[in-house]
Design a protein around this motif. Structure first.
Motif, mmCIF file in Angstrom:
data_model
loop_
_atom_site.group_PDB
_atom_site.id
_atom_site.type_symbol
_atom_site.label_atom_id
_atom_site.label_comp_id
_atom_site.label_asym_id
_atom_site.label_seq_id
_atom_site.Cartn_x
_atom_site.Cartn_y
_atom_site.Cartn_z
ATOM 1 N N ASP A 1 -49.348 63.146 -54.366
ATOM 2 C CA ASP A 1 -49.802 62.064 -53.495
ATOM 3 C C ASP A 1 -48.857 61.825 -52.325
ATOM 4 O OD1 ASP A 1 -52.242 61.453 -54.476
ATOM 5 O OD2 ASP A 1 -51.685 59.561 -55.419
ATOM 6 N N HIS A 2 -47.562 62.076 -52.559
ATOM 7 C CA HIS A 2 -46.578 61.853 -51.502
ATOM 8 C C HIS A 2 -45.863 63.166 -51.191
ATOM 9 C CE1 HIS A 2 -47.294 57.582 -51.963
ATOM 10 N NE2 HIS A 2 -47.115 57.719 -53.269
ATOM 11 N N SER A 3 -45.948 63.571 -49.936
ATOM 12 C CA SER A 3 -45.313 64.813 -49.464
ATOM 13 C C SER A 3 -45.899 66.063 -50.106
ATOM 14 C CB SER A 3 -43.794 64.766 -49.710
ATOM 15 O OG SER A 3 -43.216 63.653 -49.065
ATOM 16 N N GLY A 4 -47.141 66.028 -50.542
ATOM 17 C CA GLY A 4 -47.796 67.209 -51.090
ATOM 18 C C GLY A 4 -48.127 68.209 -49.992
ATOM 19 N N SER A 5 -48.191 69.484 -50.359
ATOM 20 C CA SER A 5 -48.446 70.532 -49.349
ATOM 21 C C SER A 5 -49.824 70.408 -48.715
ATOM 22 C CB SER A 5 -48.304 71.916 -49.993
ATOM 23 O OG SER A 5 -47.032 72.080 -50.563
ATOM 24 N N TRP A 6 -50.745 69.716 -49.362
ATOM 25 C CA TRP A 6 -52.085 69.570 -48.814
ATOM 26 C C TRP A 6 -52.069 68.827 -47.470
ATOM 27 C CZ3 TRP A 6 -54.253 64.598 -48.243
ATOM 28 C CH2 TRP A 6 -53.571 63.553 -48.903
ATOM 29 N N GLU A 7 -50.986 68.049 -47.209
ATOM 30 C CA GLU A 7 -50.880 67.318 -45.951
ATOM 31 C C GLU A 7 -50.063 68.066 -44.906
ATOM 32 O OE1 GLU A 7 -51.176 62.713 -46.193
ATOM 33 O OE2 GLU A 7 -49.674 63.306 -47.688
ATOM 34 N N THR B 1 -56.749 59.492 -56.708
ATOM 35 C CA THR B 1 -55.537 59.995 -56.063
ATOM 36 C C THR B 1 -55.790 60.134 -54.567
ATOM 37 O OG1 THR B 1 -56.120 62.339 -56.283
ATOM 38 C CG2 THR B 1 -55.010 61.308 -58.157
ATOM 39 N N ARG B 2 -54.766 60.370 -53.797
ATOM 40 C CA ARG B 2 -54.940 60.522 -52.350
ATOM 41 C C ARG B 2 -55.505 61.900 -52.007
ATOM 42 N NH1 ARG B 2 -50.688 60.790 -49.344
ATOM 43 N NH2 ARG B 2 -51.825 60.147 -47.479
ATOM 44 N N ALA B 3 -55.160 62.912 -52.814
ATOM 45 C CA ALA B 3 -55.546 64.273 -52.467
ATOM 46 C C ALA B 3 -56.949 64.657 -52.921
ATOM 47 C CB ALA B 3 -54.535 65.264 -53.060
ATOM 48 N N HIS B 4 -57.480 64.011 -53.963
ATOM 49 C CA HIS B 4 -58.790 64.370 -54.527
ATOM 50 C C HIS B 4 -58.842 65.868 -54.880
ATOM 51 C CE1 HIS B 4 -61.017 60.792 -52.389
ATOM 52 N NE2 HIS B 4 -59.835 60.446 -52.885
ATOM 53 N N PRO B 5 -57.938 66.351 -55.730
ATOM 54 C CA PRO B 5 -57.815 67.806 -55.965
ATOM 55 C C PRO B 5 -59.065 68.485 -56.517
ATOM 56 C CG PRO B 5 -56.517 66.545 -57.550
ATOM 57 C CD PRO B 5 -56.928 65.591 -56.489
ATOM 58 N N SER B 6 -59.839 67.822 -57.381
ATOM 59 C CA SER B 6 -61.040 68.463 -57.923
ATOM 60 C C SER B 6 -62.053 68.760 -56.835
ATOM 61 C CB SER B 6 -61.674 67.580 -59.003
ATOM 62 O OG SER B 6 -60.892 67.575 -60.173
ATOM 63 N N THR C 1 -60.409 63.683 -48.762
ATOM 64 C CA THR C 1 -59.179 63.051 -49.247
ATOM 65 C C THR C 1 -59.228 61.560 -48.932
ATOM 66 O OG1 THR C 1 -57.969 63.353 -47.170
ATOM 67 C CG2 THR C 1 -57.937 65.198 -48.743
ATOM 68 N N ALA C 2 -58.162 60.869 -49.252
ATOM 69 C CA ALA C 2 -58.110 59.433 -48.977
ATOM 70 C C ALA C 2 -58.171 59.144 -47.483
ATOM 71 C CB ALA C 2 -56.842 58.838 -49.580
ATOM 72 N N SER C 3 -57.833 60.126 -46.659
ATOM 73 C CA SER C 3 -57.801 59.918 -45.208
ATOM 74 C C SER C 3 -58.821 60.758 -44.451
ATOM 75 C CB SER C 3 -56.396 60.238 -44.673
ATOM 76 O OG SER C 3 -56.024 61.570 -45.005
ATOM 77 N N ARG C 4 -59.711 61.439 -45.184
ATOM 78 C CA ARG C 4 -60.662 62.345 -44.516
ATOM 79 C C ARG C 4 -61.979 62.382 -45.279
ATOM 80 N NH1 ARG C 4 -62.468 67.675 -43.864
ATOM 81 N NH2 ARG C 4 -62.109 68.585 -41.797
ATOM 82 N N GLU D 1 -68.537 56.295 -59.480
ATOM 83 C CA GLU D 1 -69.270 55.297 -58.704
ATOM 84 C C GLU D 1 -68.795 55.270 -57.251
ATOM 85 O OE1 GLU D 1 -69.958 51.440 -60.551
ATOM 86 O OE2 GLU D 1 -69.307 52.270 -62.466
ATOM 87 N N SER D 2 -67.481 55.351 -57.045
ATOM 88 C CA SER D 2 -66.948 55.327 -55.675
ATOM 89 C C SER D 2 -67.342 56.581 -54.915
ATOM 90 C CB SER D 2 -65.421 55.191 -55.708
ATOM 91 O OG SER D 2 -65.027 53.981 -56.315
ATOM 92 N N LEU D 3 -67.266 57.739 -55.586
ATOM 93 C CA LEU D 3 -67.627 58.987 -54.915
ATOM 94 C C LEU D 3 -69.105 59.008 -54.575
ATOM 95 C CD1 LEU D 3 -67.067 61.786 -53.852
ATOM 96 C CD2 LEU D 3 -67.200 62.660 -56.190
ATOM 97 N N LEU D 4 -69.933 58.560 -55.507
ATOM 98 C CA LEU D 4 -71.372 58.519 -55.257
ATOM 99 C C LEU D 4 -71.683 57.607 -54.074
ATOM 100 C CD1 LEU D 4 -74.153 59.456 -56.266
ATOM 101 C CD2 LEU D 4 -74.187 57.462 -57.776
ATOM 102 N N ALA D 5 -71.012 56.468 -54.026
ATOM 103 C CA ALA D 5 -71.229 55.531 -52.916
ATOM 104 C C ALA D 5 -70.802 56.153 -51.588
ATOM 105 C CB ALA D 5 -70.458 54.236 -53.171
#
Length: 533
Positions: free
Chosen positions: A319-325, A375-380, A389-392, A430-434
């Protein structure tokens, strides 16, 4: 005792419920180890149940087969919701299997009559590439599926076709034999970083490569769809009202990132990127070189967990400083997701062009990869091909693609609720479906739904009749459990409350009040007999 349908929709539902209460009374408590009810999950096998019902002198007549469906009743639900609502039930996955044999034909016919009586609009039928075009390329056998279409038409129901270009593990339905033979010598399947092949769907990277005896997979899919349209011309636009285009594993638009099942009792892991077959690596290499970073095209991320591991077991999804960002993470995830959207666009464009002159709607299924959504990354979602992701918002491009092709989205998992998810999975269906539904609304893409498991009917109803009601819902799936006394009464009640909330006597004409009271008195007598026994 005979249970038949009366003129009132309410009376029809009451009598259906009464019949199944009597069924439970005659048989007693069902034991799933009892041979009467126990079969493979996807097979229909209720012939013996019907036979024993007849011996007990409990008979169902289907006088209402051609009567008005239960949607006609007065309701406190807004007319807009009910006008749009269409309820289907999925037929068994192996309704037609090897040799184009219709499995349990008598049982399916009886089930169709029961669904018609209940007021269901239609059924969904999976049509498998590996059944129709199994022996050799261009040799199609539609006989089994045509027989089922005739059964559905005779029952007075509508039919939704799912064109399945993937394989199935249970029941076992493989890709066509001629395709599998080609796969023994050529790289046509998705591959993970350990070199393991996924043999249930062709790699997206071969879409436009002539790897199938001189044809591309897109050409093979096109020929299949055109043959289907010709063979079913008598049904398309009348009995057949919708067609789902298979887009990937399980028919869904995604990479097979979770095809290694989690160990029993463990939380679903993050999955793995599927970009290691020869052709996917070639595309990645070309993309990296075009962007001036050739070293980024050597393979997928190296600092990622494996299939069944959690995100924090390596650094990529942190979530913090992960390579995905990082710049590299954005480069890879943008490419990986765009390749998936490009694949979906090819197939939906193909289906839309073939069926554009037919009175059918074209659909595609998008998965609900809800694990680790908190999570921020949404890895699945990332490993499945959705750069969300949390920002995209990774579903913008998906919704735009569906809108561009005038197709509708099917979302599974409308029976799932957050409270029933394992706490450690950081899941939120529920959040993803919404999020997906909101994105679809923005792009004016209509949404249809499916459930993932038996149960969760209240959650399904919530999703169907909320502020933004869905266009179509398909309940999965007809079979022994579906028609068992443990399940079918609850489904009957679900349909009744979904479309026809309880009516007061003042809402009914006098003759219908009398009919309903008669049914209620019969119910009281049945309950009394059960207590006395």
């Amino acid at each position: 005792m005979e249970v038949s349908a009366m003129s009132s929709s309410q009376a029809k539902i009451c009598k259906t419920e009464l019949g199944y209460r009597d069924l439970r009374f005659c048989f007693g408590k069902t034991n799933y180890k009892n041979k009467t009810f126990y079969r493979k999950p996807n097979n229909v096998s209720f012939d013996k149940q019907i036979s024993r019902l007849r011996k007990a002198d409990v008979r169902f007549t289907v006088k209402a087969v051609h009567s008005e469906p239960i949607l006609e009743a007065k309701s406190s639900t807004s007319p807009k919701s009910l006008d749009r609502l269409r309820l289907f039930v999925g037929l068994p996955l192996d309704a037609v299997s090897d040799g184009n044999t219709v499995n349990q034909a008598r049982a399916i016919a009886a089930g169709l009559k029961a669904l018609k009586l209940l007021g269901v609009e239609g059924v969904e039928l999976p049509v498998w590439w590996g059944v129709v075009e199994n022996e050799e390329m261009g040799k199609y056998d539609w006989s089994g599926y045509l027989a089922v279409a005739e059964m559905v038409q005779k029952a007075g129901l509508k039919l939704h076709i799912s064109l399945c270009f993937h394989a199935s593990g249970q029941p076992k339905i493989a890709l066509p034999k001629w395709v599998m033979k080609i796969g023994e010598s050529q790289s046509i399947f998705f591959t993970d970083r350990l070199g393991q092949h996924y043999r249930e769907f062709l790699s997206r990277a071969v879409d436009d490569l002539a790897v199938l005896d001189g044809k591309t997979p897109i050409q093979a899919y096109q020929d299949f769809c055109e043959s289907f349209k010709s063979a079913f011309s008598a049904f398309v636009g009348s009995t057949i009202t919708g067609i789902s285009m298979g887009l990937g594993p399980d028919g869904e638009l995604r990479y097979p990132s979770h095809h290694k099942p989690a160990k029993s009792g463990t939380i679903t892991g993050v999955g793995e990127f599927q970009c290691y077959d020869t052709n996917m690596l070639n595309l990645l290499k070309q993309h990296a070189e075009a962007n001036g970073n050739p070293l980024w095209g050597l393979g997928g991320p190296h600092d990622v967990p494996t299939y069944d591991q959690s995100p924090n077991l390596n650094t990529f999804f942190n979530d913090h400083s992960g390579s995905w960002e990082s710049p590299y993470g954005d480069f890879f995830l943008s490419w990986y997701s765009s390749e998936l959207v490009s694949h979906g666009n090819r197939l939906l464009s193909l289906a839309s062009s073939i069926f554009v002159d037919s009175e059918v709607n074209v659909y595609g299924k998008v998965p609900l990869m809800h694990s680790w959504y908190k999570t921020r990354a949404h890895p699945s979602e990332l490993t499945a091909g959705f750069y969300n992701t949390a920002s995209r918002n990774g579903y913008e491009a998906v919704a735009e693609m569906f809108a561009r092709n005038s197709c509708k989205i099917i979302l599974p998992g409308m029976d799932l609720s957050d409270k029933h998810q394992p706490h450690d999975s950081l899941s939120s269906p529920e959040s993803l479906l919404a999020q997906i539904r909101t994105t679809c609304n923005k792009h004016r893409v209509e949404v249809a739904g499916k459930n993932l498991a038996s149960g969760g009917l209240e959650q399904v109803k919530k999703n169907m009749l909320g502020e933004n009601p869905i266009e179509l819902f398909t309940y999965q799936r007809m079979g022994a459990h579906f028609f068992s006394p443990e399940h079918f009464p609850s489904f009957t009640e679900f349909v009744r409350t979904l479309n026809q909330p309880e009516l007061q006597p003042d809402d009914l004409p006098p003759e219908e009040v009398e009919a309903t009271e008669s049914v209620q008195m019969s119910s009281v007598r049945t309950s009394t007999c059960r207590r006395l026994s």
